[in-house]
Design an enzyme around this catalytic site. Structure first.
Site, PDB file in Angstrom:
ATOM      1  N   HIS A  53       0.849  -1.188   0.000  1.00 33.34           N
ATOM      2  CA  HIS A  53       0.000   0.000   0.000  1.00 33.34           C
ATOM      3  C   HIS A  53       0.887   1.242   0.000  1.00 33.34           C
ATOM      4  O   HIS A  53       2.045   1.207   0.443  1.00 33.34           O
ATOM      5  CB  HIS A  53      -0.892   0.016   1.237  1.00 33.34           C
ATOM      6  CG  HIS A  53      -1.977  -1.006   1.197  1.00 33.34           C
ATOM      7  ND1 HIS A  53      -3.071  -0.941   2.027  1.00 33.34           N
ATOM      8  CD2 HIS A  53      -2.137  -2.124   0.442  1.00 33.34           C
ATOM      9  CE1 HIS A  53      -3.871  -1.976   1.787  1.00 33.34           C
ATOM     10  NE2 HIS A  53      -3.321  -2.702   0.827  1.00 33.34           N
ATOM     11  N   GLU A  55       0.910   3.907   1.839  1.00 31.75           N
ATOM     12  CA  GLU A  55       1.404   4.331   3.151  1.00 31.75           C
ATOM     13  C   GLU A  55       2.585   3.480   3.599  1.00 31.75           C
ATOM     14  O   GLU A  55       3.578   4.003   4.117  1.00 31.75           O
ATOM     15  CB  GLU A  55       0.287   4.257   4.207  1.00 31.75           C
ATOM     16  CG  GLU A  55      -0.883   5.177   3.933  1.00 31.75           C
ATOM     17  CD  GLU A  55      -1.986   4.545   3.088  1.00 31.75           C
ATOM     18  OE1 GLU A  55      -3.113   5.052   3.148  1.00 31.75           O
ATOM     19  OE2 GLU A  55      -1.733   3.551   2.378  1.00 31.75           O
ATOM     20  N   CYS A  83      -6.105   2.187   5.620  1.00 33.90           N
ATOM     21  CA  CYS A  83      -6.787   0.961   6.040  1.00 33.90           C
ATOM     22  C   CYS A  83      -6.247   0.557   7.415  1.00 33.90           C
ATOM     23  O   CYS A  83      -5.259   1.118   7.896  1.00 33.90           O
ATOM     24  CB  CYS A  83      -6.544  -0.146   5.008  1.00 33.90           C
ATOM     25  SG  CYS A  83      -4.862  -0.804   5.033  1.00 33.90           S
ATOM     26  N   CYS A  86      -2.449  -0.234   7.397  1.00 33.15           N
ATOM     27  CA  CYS A  86      -1.614   0.955   7.278  1.00 33.15           C
ATOM     28  C   CYS A  86      -1.679   1.790   8.556  1.00 33.15           C
ATOM     29  O   CYS A  86      -0.653   2.330   9.000  1.00 33.15           O
ATOM     30  CB  CYS A  86      -2.036   1.777   6.072  1.00 33.15           C
ATOM     31  SG  CYS A  86      -1.663   0.938   4.501  1.00 33.15           S
TER      32      CYS A  86
END
Length: 133
Positions: A53, A55, A83, A86
């Protein structure tokens, strides 16, 4: 640079994501002392890695650049609401502030796996033994 500049950079990184490769349009930058110290865009599809992801990649980049896993004093700007994975990584990294653009409802649908416990006492004993070392 301003907060708007940092968020604009995160959004621009998200726009670079490769839809055909299965990457979703998310970008993130880690900022400390008014400087971008890490950046990332979602690469989960292209890397065949569900943890890639934006992040997490921005945090990894910031840690590599600073030579530290402690990002205290930093903030992260993400094009979408982080999410749970993260958000946990942001906390573990010591990042002090999260600024995001799109709300999770606009970003992606979340799915929760089934969870169960197994061999709890064995796992607890291993952790206790490790702590005593």
């Amino acid at each position: 640079m301003t907060a708007e500049d940092f968020m604009s950079r995160a959004i621009a990184l998200g726009a670079l994501c490769e839809k055909a490769a299965g990457d979703r349009p998310f970008g993130a930058v880690v900022v400390r002392d008014g400087q971008i110290i890490g950046a990332g865009r979602n690469r989960a599809g292209s890397l065949k890695d569900p943890t890639a992801h934006a992040e997490l990649l921005a945090i990894r980049d910031a840690c590599a650049r600073t030579g530290s896993g402690d990002l205290s004093g930093a903030e992260i700007y993400a094009s979408g609401e982080p999410c749970p994975m993260c958000a946990a990584a942001i906390g573990w990294a010591g990042i002090d502030r999260v600024v995001y653009g799109a709300a999770a409802a606009l970003a992606v649908e979340r799915r929760s796996p089934a969870v169960s416990r197994l061999l709890s006492s064995e796992a607890a004993a291993m952790m206790a033994a490790w702590t005593r070392q």
